[in-house]
Write a protein that holds these residues in place. Sequence first.
Motif, PDB file in Angstrom:
ATOM      1  N   ARG A 108       0.830  -1.208   0.000  1.00  0.00           N
ATOM      2  CA  ARG A 108       0.000   0.000   0.000  1.00  0.00           C
ATOM      3  C   ARG A 108       0.865   1.260   0.000  1.00  0.00           C
ATOM      4  O   ARG A 108       0.523   2.269  -0.632  1.00  0.00           O
ATOM      5  CB  ARG A 108      -0.926  -0.009   1.216  1.00  0.00           C
ATOM      6  CG  ARG A 108      -1.878   1.177   1.222  1.00  0.00           C
ATOM      7  CD  ARG A 108      -3.217   0.851   1.838  1.00  0.00           C
ATOM      8  NE  ARG A 108      -4.146   1.928   1.591  1.00  0.00           N
ATOM      9  CZ  ARG A 108      -4.352   2.982   2.408  1.00  0.00           C
ATOM     10  NH1 ARG A 108      -3.705   3.030   3.556  1.00  0.00           N
ATOM     11  NH2 ARG A 108      -5.191   3.942   2.089  1.00  0.00           N
ATOM     12  N   ALA A 109       1.979   1.233   0.701  1.00  0.00           N
ATOM     13  CA  ALA A 109       2.882   2.392   0.719  1.00  0.00           C
ATOM     14  C   ALA A 109       3.378   2.724  -0.695  1.00  0.00           C
ATOM     15  O   ALA A 109       3.422   3.894  -1.115  1.00  0.00           O
ATOM     16  CB  ALA A 109       4.054   2.119   1.659  1.00  0.00           C
ATOM     17  N   TRP A 110       3.773   1.711  -1.466  1.00  0.00           N
ATOM     18  CA  TRP A 110       4.242   1.954  -2.834  1.00  0.00           C
ATOM     19  C   TRP A 110       3.100   2.453  -3.719  1.00  0.00           C
ATOM     20  O   TRP A 110       3.301   3.343  -4.560  1.00  0.00           O
ATOM     21  CB  TRP A 110       4.856   0.674  -3.399  1.00  0.00           C
ATOM     22  CG  TRP A 110       5.307   0.827  -4.810  1.00  0.00           C
ATOM     23  CD1 TRP A 110       4.740   0.345  -5.926  1.00  0.00           C
ATOM     24  CD2 TRP A 110       6.434   1.567  -5.241  1.00  0.00           C
ATOM     25  NE1 TRP A 110       5.415   0.714  -7.055  1.00  0.00           N
ATOM     26  CE2 TRP A 110       6.488   1.486  -6.658  1.00  0.00           C
ATOM     27  CE3 TRP A 110       7.426   2.318  -4.581  1.00  0.00           C
ATOM     28  CZ2 TRP A 110       7.498   2.105  -7.415  1.00  0.00           C
ATOM     29  CZ3 TRP A 110       8.421   2.924  -5.351  1.00  0.00           C
ATOM     30  CH2 TRP A 110       8.435   2.815  -6.735  1.00  0.00           C
ATOM     31  N   ASN A 111       1.871   1.876  -3.531  1.00  0.00           N
ATOM     32  CA  ASN A 111       0.727   2.325  -4.339  1.00  0.00           C
ATOM     33  C   ASN A 111       0.388   3.781  -4.047  1.00  0.00           C
ATOM     34  O   ASN A 111       0.033   4.553  -4.947  1.00  0.00           O
ATOM     35  CB  ASN A 111      -0.491   1.436  -4.058  1.00  0.00           C
ATOM     36  CG  ASN A 111      -0.330   0.044  -4.645  1.00  0.00           C
ATOM     37  OD1 ASN A 111       0.435  -0.145  -5.601  1.00  0.00           O
ATOM     38  ND2 ASN A 111      -1.037  -0.930  -4.071  1.00  0.00           N
ATOM     39  N   LEU A 113       2.535   6.017  -2.937  1.00  0.00           N
ATOM     40  CA  LEU A 113       3.659   6.800  -3.432  1.00  0.00           C
ATOM     41  C   LEU A 113       3.568   7.011  -4.940  1.00  0.00           C
ATOM     42  O   LEU A 113       3.901   8.090  -5.448  1.00  0.00           O
ATOM     43  CB  LEU A 113       4.968   6.082  -3.071  1.00  0.00           C
ATOM     44  CG  LEU A 113       6.269   6.854  -3.312  1.00  0.00           C
ATOM     45  CD1 LEU A 113       6.313   8.096  -2.420  1.00  0.00           C
ATOM     46  CD2 LEU A 113       7.483   5.968  -3.038  1.00  0.00           C
ATOM     47  N   THR A 114       3.039   6.006  -5.651  1.00  0.00           N
ATOM     48  CA  THR A 114       2.924   6.109  -7.107  1.00  0.00           C
ATOM     49  C   THR A 114       1.558   6.620  -7.552  1.00  0.00           C
ATOM     50  O   THR A 114       1.276   6.680  -8.758  1.00  0.00           O
ATOM     51  CB  THR A 114       3.164   4.725  -7.746  1.00  0.00           C
ATOM     52  OG1 THR A 114       2.228   3.786  -7.188  1.00  0.00           O
ATOM     53  CG2 THR A 114       4.591   4.261  -7.488  1.00  0.00           C
ATOM     54  N   GLY A 115       0.686   6.969  -6.607  1.00  0.00           N
ATOM     55  CA  GLY A 115      -0.607   7.544  -6.945  1.00  0.00           C
ATOM     56  C   GLY A 115      -1.684   6.534  -7.294  1.00  0.00           C
ATOM     57  O   GLY A 115      -2.761   6.912  -7.793  1.00  0.00           O
ATOM     58  N   ARG A 116      -1.470   5.263  -7.053  1.00  0.00           N
ATOM     59  CA  ARG A 116      -2.461   4.243  -7.376  1.00  0.00           C
ATOM     60  C   ARG A 116      -3.568   4.149  -6.312  1.00  0.00           C
ATOM     61  O   ARG A 116      -4.648   3.660  -6.595  1.00  0.00           O
ATOM     62  CB  ARG A 116      -1.774   2.878  -7.526  1.00  0.00           C
ATOM     63  CG  ARG A 116      -0.778   2.827  -8.670  1.00  0.00           C
ATOM     64  CD  ARG A 116      -0.056   1.488  -8.691  1.00  0.00           C
ATOM     65  NE  ARG A 116       0.969   1.454  -9.735  1.00  0.00           N
ATOM     66  CZ  ARG A 116       1.827   0.447  -9.909  1.00  0.00           C
ATOM     67  NH1 ARG A 116       1.769  -0.607  -9.116  1.00  0.00           N
ATOM     68  NH2 ARG A 116       2.737   0.518 -10.870  1.00  0.00           N
ATOM     69  N   GLU A 117      -3.281   4.575  -5.130  1.00  0.00           N
ATOM     70  CA  GLU A 117      -4.272   4.576  -4.037  1.00  0.00           C
ATOM     71  C   GLU A 117      -4.241   5.920  -3.347  1.00  0.00           C
ATOM     72  O   GLU A 117      -3.219   6.640  -3.360  1.00  0.00           O
ATOM     73  CB  GLU A 117      -3.983   3.472  -3.015  1.00  0.00           C
ATOM     74  CG  GLU A 117      -4.193   2.068  -3.519  1.00  0.00           C
ATOM     75  CD  GLU A 117      -4.048   1.036  -2.396  1.00  0.00           C
ATOM     76  OE1 GLU A 117      -4.332   1.397  -1.229  1.00  0.00           O
ATOM     77  OE2 GLU A 117      -3.641  -0.108  -2.685  1.00  0.00           O
ATOM     78  N   ASP A 118      -5.403   6.259  -2.738  1.00  0.00           N
ATOM     79  CA  ASP A 118      -5.484   7.507  -1.983  1.00  0.00           C
ATOM     80  C   ASP A 118      -4.811   7.333  -0.635  1.00  0.00           C
ATOM     81  O   ASP A 118      -4.819   6.249  -0.028  1.00  0.00           O
ATOM     82  CB  ASP A 118      -6.935   7.913  -1.782  1.00  0.00           C
ATOM     83  CG  ASP A 118      -7.613   8.263  -3.097  1.00  0.00           C
ATOM     84  OD1 ASP A 118      -6.906   8.725  -4.008  1.00  0.00           O
ATOM     85  OD2 ASP A 118      -8.857   8.049  -3.191  1.00  0.00           O
ATOM     86  N   ASN A 119      -4.256   8.416  -0.176  1.00  0.00           N
ATOM     87  CA  ASN A 119      -3.601   8.393   1.128  1.00  0.00           C
ATOM     88  C   ASN A 119      -4.635   8.528   2.239  1.00  0.00           C
ATOM     89  O   ASN A 119      -5.594   9.290   2.126  1.00  0.00           O
ATOM     90  CB  ASN A 119      -2.593   9.541   1.211  1.00  0.00           C
ATOM     91  CG  ASN A 119      -1.621   9.352   2.373  1.00  0.00           C
ATOM     92  OD1 ASN A 119      -1.547   8.272   2.964  1.00  0.00           O
ATOM     93  ND2 ASN A 119      -0.858  10.390   2.673  1.00  0.00           N
ATOM     94  N   GLY A 120      -4.490   7.785   3.332  1.00  0.00           N
ATOM     95  CA  GLY A 120      -5.399   7.883   4.474  1.00  0.00           C
ATOM     96  C   GLY A 120      -6.741   7.210   4.211  1.00  0.00           C
ATOM     97  O   GLY A 120      -6.865   6.318   3.374  1.00  0.00           O
ATOM     98  N   GLY A 121      -7.755   7.676   4.935  1.00  0.00           N
ATOM     99  CA  GLY A 121      -9.095   7.106   4.814  1.00  0.00           C
ATOM    100  C   GLY A 121     -10.060   7.823   5.738  1.00  0.00           C
ATOM    101  O   GLY A 121      -9.671   8.678   6.541  1.00  0.00           O
ATOM    102  N   THR A 122     -11.351   7.473   5.600  1.00  0.00           N
ATOM    103  CA  THR A 122     -12.385   8.145   6.409  1.00  0.00           C
ATOM    104  C   THR A 122     -12.700   7.387   7.695  1.00  0.00           C
ATOM    105  O   THR A 122     -13.530   7.830   8.472  1.00  0.00           O
ATOM    106  CB  THR A 122     -13.682   8.272   5.588  1.00  0.00           C
ATOM    107  OG1 THR A 122     -14.110   6.962   5.176  1.00  0.00           O
ATOM    108  CG2 THR A 122     -13.458   9.135   4.355  1.00  0.00           C
ATOM    109  N   TYR A 123     -12.086   6.260   7.921  1.00  0.00           N
ATOM    110  CA  TYR A 123     -12.379   5.455   9.101  1.00  0.00           C
ATOM    111  C   TYR A 123     -11.298   5.655  10.155  1.00  0.00           C
ATOM    112  O   TYR A 123     -10.170   6.052   9.867  1.00  0.00           O
ATOM    113  CB  TYR A 123     -12.493   3.972   8.731  1.00  0.00           C
ATOM    114  CG  TYR A 123     -11.265   3.411   8.039  1.00  0.00           C
ATOM    115  CD1 TYR A 123     -10.248   2.809   8.770  1.00  0.00           C
ATOM    116  CD2 TYR A 123     -11.137   3.503   6.655  1.00  0.00           C
ATOM    117  CE1 TYR A 123      -9.116   2.305   8.129  1.00  0.00           C
ATOM    118  CE2 TYR A 123     -10.017   2.990   6.015  1.00  0.00           C
ATOM    119  CZ  TYR A 123      -8.998   2.398   6.754  1.00  0.00           C
ATOM    120  OH  TYR A 123      -7.881   1.916   6.132  1.00  0.00           O
TER     121      TYR A 123
END
Length: 484
Positions: A108-111, A113-123
């Motif tokens: 998840r850290a690499w994703n 960093l490369t913009g594939r996933e959003d940082n953080g979350g609403t939970y």
Amino acid sequence: MAKGRFMNRNVKRREWPIGLFFLKYFLYTFVGIVLTVLLLACTFAILLRSDAVYSAGYAEKQAKAAVEAIQRAEQVTPDLIPALCQYAVFDKEGHILSTDMGDKEVRRAWNVLTGREDNGGTYIGADYFLGIPRDSECCVLRYQLLVQYQSAVLRRYLPQPELLLLIIFLVIVFMVILLVAVRFNTVVAKKLSPLADAADMIQRQELEYEITRGSVREINAILNAMDEMRIALKEALETQWRIEQTKNEQMSALAHDLKTPLTLVRGNAELLTDTHLTEEQKEYTEYIMDSALQMQDYVQMMIEVVRSSAATPVNRRQMPVTEFMEELKCQAAGLCTIRRIELHWSCAGLTGQIYAEPQMLARAFMNIFANATEHTSCGGSILFEGSQDETHFVFTITDSGQGFTRSALRHAKEQFYMDDDSRCVTGSHYGMGLYIVDMIVKQHGGELILANVSDSFDANETAVSLTHRNMLSGARVTLRLPVT
């Protein structure tokens, strides 16, 4: 008067609707929950101001503060990573060089960093990642926006503080609800106790009492209705008692008056025996004397029952069933002879002992025979059959009269029931015969069954039944008595 005292005694007592009663305990629960929330909020605020926990943004501040040191360092080592953070170092192609994260967090850290996933979350407890670029690599710090214990031992063995406070909140709320429920149950039981007491007193017919009112309006309304029911029941029972007393007095007077004509009948029959009689006349005279004596015993028994207002005690004993049947046959034959009715007797195969009070059981049978002869024309027939199985003796008396009406089949065993539209009796008819039979049979643990010939014959008919079926068209009375 009882109702008046009831109203005057409680008129000044304040009443509340049941809705307010429930609302009070709802407010208890609501206040308990609000106080719990305030208590935990104050505790949480105190913890945040103390040195026991870090604030929710502490890990993020530490991560940003460490950026410059990590960029300048020749190599990323664990001592450069701030508390409450984890790290991972990637090369330009995304290969992991060093980390203290798990595989899932590394991906998840690499994703991120490369913009594939959003940082953080609403939970609550979502992972946040901070990328720190270096010359030929990139370091990523992972942290959470949560309140954390400063002690590593507490972080290891306890839920994080917010979750721990939530658990404590739920436990306290459960205890508040439980305590309110217990208190509610106790108070409701106390409020409803007058209803239970009133119902119990009415059930036991102890009607000389006064109902106590409570403070709940709806319960008091029910108590008022129960008090009115108590008074009505008391009046009804008193009326019924007076009627029963009148009936008992009438029956006692009737039984007493019967003794005089019976004495005259027996006395005159005895005088006849001193005259010149033929053998047939002597036999008839003996029947008259025996029947008059038996009727005197019945009258005396009726007088004793009426006086005591209780059932006659049943002193049963073991006796051979064949011996009892012989005595019964002699009495029944005499009754049928007087009425000029042919008696057919079928009791072959009866064995063993019958547990009975002989006089009472004979009285039951003779009442049935008397009823059958009264409803059978001269020249008619009566069939008596006796059989047994493993559990019961079964005795059936069938006549050639008119049979029972549908109403009589339902009510003939009731006291004072008289069905004058069918099976009419010449003379007085007080509707006691089958009632007495049913009472005696029940006292012997048996059952009395009423039917008509057209309804009762089946595949189990005996040879005697089939032989006399054409001449038997009336009632069929069956007694089932237990075999001992």
